[in-house]
Design a protein around this motif. Structure first.
Motif, short mmCIF file in Angstrom:
data_model
loop_
_atom_site.label_atom_id
_atom_site.label_comp_id
_atom_site.label_asym_id
_atom_site.label_seq_id
_atom_site.Cartn_x
_atom_site.Cartn_y
_atom_site.Cartn_z
N ASN A 191 0.81 -1.28 0.08
CA ASN A 191 -0.14 0.30 -0.50
C ASN A 191 0.36 1.01 -0.01
N PHE A 192 2.04 1.08 0.38
CA PHE A 192 3.29 2.94 0.57
C PHE A 192 3.96 2.79 -0.51
N VAL A 193 3.73 1.92 -1.65
CA VAL A 193 4.67 2.42 -2.56
C VAL A 193 3.64 3.71 -3.49
N ASN A 194 4.46 4.28 -4.47
CA ASN A 194 4.35 5.40 -5.39
C ASN A 194 3.22 4.91 -6.41
N ASN A 195 2.16 5.50 -7.13
CA ASN A 195 1.62 4.76 -7.66
C ASN A 195 1.30 6.65 -8.61
N ILE A 196 1.88 6.70 -10.08
CA ILE A 196 1.49 7.79 -10.42
C ILE A 196 0.40 8.11 -10.61
N SER A 197 -0.83 7.37 -10.94
CA SER A 197 -1.59 8.31 -11.06
C SER A 197 -2.34 8.89 -9.72
N THR A 198 -2.55 8.67 -8.94
CA THR A 198 -2.58 9.41 -7.58
C THR A 198 -2.33 10.46 -7.56
N ARG A 199 -3.16 12.05 -7.77
CA ARG A 199 -2.41 12.96 -7.84
C ARG A 199 -3.03 13.99 -6.48
N THR A 200 -2.86 13.95 -5.56
CA THR A 200 -4.29 14.81 -4.45
C THR A 200 -3.24 16.20 -4.26
N SER A 201 -2.37 16.40 -4.79
CA SER A 201 -1.69 18.67 -4.55
C SER A 201 -1.34 18.58 -6.25
N ILE A 202 -1.83 19.78 -6.27
CA ILE A 202 -0.87 20.99 -7.20
C ILE A 202 0.27 21.03 -6.88
N LEU A 203 1.09 20.50 -6.00
CA LEU A 203 1.76 20.39 -5.93
C LEU A 203 2.87 19.57 -6.47
N ASP A 204 1.98 18.37 -6.54
CA ASP A 204 2.73 17.55 -7.40
C ASP A 204 3.12 17.44 -8.72
N VAL A 205 2.17 18.69 -9.24
CA VAL A 205 2.39 18.85 -10.64
C VAL A 205 3.08 19.44 -11.06
N ILE A 206 3.89 20.59 -9.99
CA ILE A 206 4.54 21.82 -10.21
C ILE A 206 6.22 21.90 -9.89
N GLN A 207 5.65 20.88 -8.67
CA GLN A 207 6.91 20.27 -7.70
C GLN A 207 8.50 20.10 -8.84
N LEU A 208 9.66 20.59 -8.90
CA LEU A 208 10.49 20.03 -9.04
C LEU A 208 11.22 18.52 -9.18
N LYS A 209 11.59 17.95 -9.62
CA LYS A 209 12.06 16.60 -9.97
C LYS A 209 12.84 15.99 -10.81
N ALA A 210 13.69 15.50 -10.56
CA ALA A 210 15.25 15.19 -11.16
C ALA A 210 14.86 13.58 -11.83
N LYS A 211 15.42 13.79 -12.94
CA LYS A 211 15.41 12.25 -13.97
C LYS A 211 15.49 11.04 -12.87
N ARG A 212 16.26 11.24 -11.80
CA ARG A 212 16.41 10.24 -11.13
C ARG A 212 15.80 9.71 -9.66
N ASP A 213 15.18 10.93 -9.61
CA ASP A 213 14.18 11.19 -7.91
C ASP A 213 13.17 10.27 -8.75
N PRO A 249 9.42 8.96 -7.38
CA PRO A 249 8.20 10.43 -7.15
C PRO A 249 7.50 10.07 -6.42
N VAL A 250 8.08 11.05 -5.18
CA VAL A 250 7.50 11.43 -3.97
C VAL A 250 6.24 12.08 -3.81
N ASN A 251 4.98 12.15 -3.75
CA ASN A 251 4.20 12.79 -3.97
C ASN A 251 3.74 12.73 -2.76
N GLU A 252 2.43 13.31 -3.30
CA GLU A 252 1.41 13.33 -1.43
C GLU A 252 0.96 12.83 -1.37
N ALA A 253 0.48 11.74 -1.59
CA ALA A 253 -0.21 10.52 -1.64
C ALA A 253 0.53 9.49 -0.82
N PHE A 254 1.94 9.18 -1.30
CA PHE A 254 3.05 8.50 -1.26
C PHE A 254 3.19 9.04 0.34
N LYS A 255 4.02 10.45 0.31
CA LYS A 255 4.16 11.07 1.88
C LYS A 255 2.68 10.28 2.95
#
Length: 643
Positions: A309-331, A333-339
């Motif tokens: 249950n605590f993996v990142n699922n790319i399709s689950t977006r819960t915050s505008i921060l997930d869209v605008i947050q800078l992510k490196a190519k080798r990051d 994807p730590v989105n709000e749902a994952f946190k």
């Protein structure tokens, strides 16, 4: 009136501009003297026609008429640009509309203005700040021809270091810029620009974090001094930002309650989520097998399909921060749902570990029992070795001791899958580690993954960008078309004309049908499978009902999905890599590497609070490994009995 601008064929503004595009093209008059903005608007109009953006009601004859007019317009644009020279270009760009800046630079290159505009004039234009250095660096021919001018402008401002990160570090999914730099830009010059950026008032914490995490490559690297300075600068900025900020907080409460009405309850009150556990049950049920099952049924480490249950699922977006947050190519994807899922699982792990300790139950003893007793008694798997950290050792020592044990757990499982037994003598001769994606499964075709051919269907059914869920009816309006059809009875006449094309695509693709004017799923079983694949990226085949398994097999025959077999799904492999290693992701805790190489737990960095937190995280990961191993044996045994 708003001027025409072409962005892309899929842009939502297309329909709004197309009427004006048609009017401008048909009313074009060569005898009227245009401004630079008129010319660039004409250029954008031709882009609509060149990209075949037409109204559905336009006849072929009308389309051909528009194409013919565009040929004339393009000749007019070419003649206009041939009149631009050193004498008039600076006045022209000063009147330029902001949305046409990129277009002018493209046409600057296309019509070879560099042959008439020397470096001095181009430098003057850049000093006016009409064009950003970013816009210039998106045109490789400009960078090449005006190399000295561009390099000077690039190095002039510390904030331009962000362009280096955009090109070499930032994930292309969050950064669409294709940037080009002067070939003469040296490594020393880039290092100086990065240093100046860190020290400047323009430093951004998101970019500073990219510097801290950066995994050096031949193309781009930062020094250890850069990392250290970026860390200190980021901490300083954050202290200043948050010292007087009230912010918006969300609180989690975890409560043990005697004789609670349910084993676990979630209560949301405003900005407080309270999770209540039945203390009576947990105190009474202290058998080792039940304790492990509690991580499934009470603490929900996995879902009903066997997915962690605590993996990142790319399709689950819960915050505008997930869209605008800078992510490196080798990051990772730590989105709000994952946190959120990480916070909840970490907290439940800490809570239950402490609870068991007070009841004189060492969780480590439970884990040893699983490998040494349970697997032998339930699945006749002999000689599985696991030695838990000793009771009296420090948490630093526990972390160092348990990580190699976890790797050996996986090596033993692979040996069993490959040979039907665990051969410790052979494993002792192995000198290589075991990547997580190479840990096999006992079960063939265990996981289902989608093929890219399904992406258009995913978009139409589940994306909130299609507007198919919007009927201009507050009682029915939904975020997605799937939500609309699941929650409401919807008639075809409720959709606008511009939505009918997308609806027809779903009808033609046999996903929806119309019965007495009302929309219905044509194959509900397939929709359920698509829903799971979209939201979770993977499905465990043999946790599905027979009916759904049959539908998956049909989808496989239609080349819509693929089967793969491994102990962990791809998203689970990524999650473990994020926490344990730095081979794939650069922004994780890297626990295995740091404890193995002494960067955590050595004398200088020894902090038992940090070691305790890390130890609980490692235990959480080990428990999920145990759950996945147990599931593999259970499913394999079940399939063997069926056969």
């Amino acid at each position: 009136m708003k001027r025409v601008k072409f962005f892309s064929t899929t842009d939502l503004a297309v329909g709004g501009y197309l009427n004006r595009v048609e009017k401008i093209i048909l009313n074009f008059n060569e005898n009227i003297e245009p401004s630079i903005n008129d010319i660039l608007e004409l250029y954008n109009c031709t882009l609509y026609i060149d990209n075949k953006v037409f109204f559905s009601q336009w006849s072929d004859e009308h389309k051909e008429k528009l194409k013919a007019r565009c040929k004339i317009i393009k000749g007019f644009i070419a003649r206009y640009f041939s009149s631009i020279n050193e004498m008039n270009i600076e006045l022209l760009v000063e009147t330029l509309h902001w949305q046409y800046k990129d277009d002018l630079l493209k046409l600057f290159v296309q019509y070879h203005l560099r042959e008439r505009i020397d470096e001095k004039i181009f430098a003057n234009i850049l000093t006016k700040n009409i064009f950003s250095i970013t816009q210039v660096c998106q045109q490789p021919q400009l960078v090449e021809y005006y190399e000295i001018v561009v390099k000077h402008s690039l190095l002039e401002r510390p904030s331009n270091a962000e362009l280096l990160f955009d090109k070499y570090i930032v994930d292309s999914r969050t950064n669409k810029k294709q940037l080009h730099f002067p070939k003469s830009l040296s490594k020393d010059e880039m290092n100086a620009l990065i240093t100046n950026y860190i020290d400047s008032t323009e430093a951004n914490t998101s970019y500073l974090q990219l510097i801290i995490n950066n995994h050096n490559t031949k193309e781009f690297s930062v020094t250890d001094e850069h990392r250290w300075k970026a860390k200190k600068r980021k901490e300083s900025i954050e202290r200043e930002l948050f010292s007087n900020s009230l912010g918006v907080s969300f609180e989690y409460k975890f409560v043990f309650q005697k004789d609670a009405p349910e084993l676990v309850q979630h209560k949301l009150d405003g900005k407080v989520l309270e999770i209540v556990y039945d203390q009576t049950y947990l105190e009474q049920e202290l058998e080792f097998e039940t304790i492990l099952n509690n991580f499934i049924w009470i603490f929900e480490f996995i879902d009903s399909n066997g997915r962690i249950n605590f993996v990142n699922n790319i399709s689950t977006r819960t915050s505008i921060l997930d869209v605008i947050q800078l992510k490196a190519k080798r990051d990772y994807p730590v989105n709000e749902a994952f946190k959120i899922s990480e916070t909840l699982s970490d907290a439940s792990m800490a809570l239950y570990y402490s609870f068991l300790k007070k009841k004189n139950v060492r969780l480590e003893d439970v884990l040893e029992w699983f490998f040494k007793v349970y697997l032998k008694e339930d699945f006749t798997v002999s000689d599985y070795v696991f030695t838990a950290p000793s009771k009296g050792s420090s948490y630093r020592e526990k972390c160092r001791d348990i990580l190699p044990e976890i790797e050996y757990v996986l090596q033993q499982f692979k040996c069993y899958v490959d040979y039907g037994e665990i051969n410790h003598e052979m494993l002792a001769l192995s000198s290589s580690g075991l990547p997580l994606n190479q840990v096999p499964s006992l079960i063939k075709n265990k996981y289902i993954y989608k093929k890219d051919i399904l992406n258009p269907i995913f978009y139409h059914l589940f994306s909130d960008q299609t507007l198919l869920g919007y009927l201009e009816n507050p009682g029915k309006d939904s975020a997605t078309f799937y939500d609309l059809l699941v929650k409401h009875k919807v008639h075809i006449d409720e959709f606008k004309d511009y939505q009918r094309t997308e609806l027809q695509y779903l009808i033609d693709s046999d996903y929806i049908s119309i019965n007495d004017g009302f929309l219905m799923w044509k194959n509900p079983a397939r929709i359920k499978i698509l829903y799971e694949l979209y939201h979770y990226n993977v499905i465990s085949m043999y946790r599905l009902s027979d009916m759904l398994q049959a539908e998956v097999k049909l989808m496989h025959q239609e080349n819509l999905v693929v089967f793969e077999s491994s102990l962990f799904s791809k998203s689970e492999q990524d999650m473990f890599d994020y926490y344990l290693n730095n081979s794939k992701f650069q922004n994780g805790p890297q626990l295995r590497n740091k404890y193995a190489h002494g960067r955590l737990g050595n004398a200088a960095n020894s902090n038992e609070d940090i070691n305790y937190k890390n130890y609980l995280l490692i235990l959480k990961l080990l428990i999920t490994i145990i759950i996945k191993i147990n599931e593999d044996f259970c499913l394999y045994e079940s399939k063997s009995l069926q056969n």
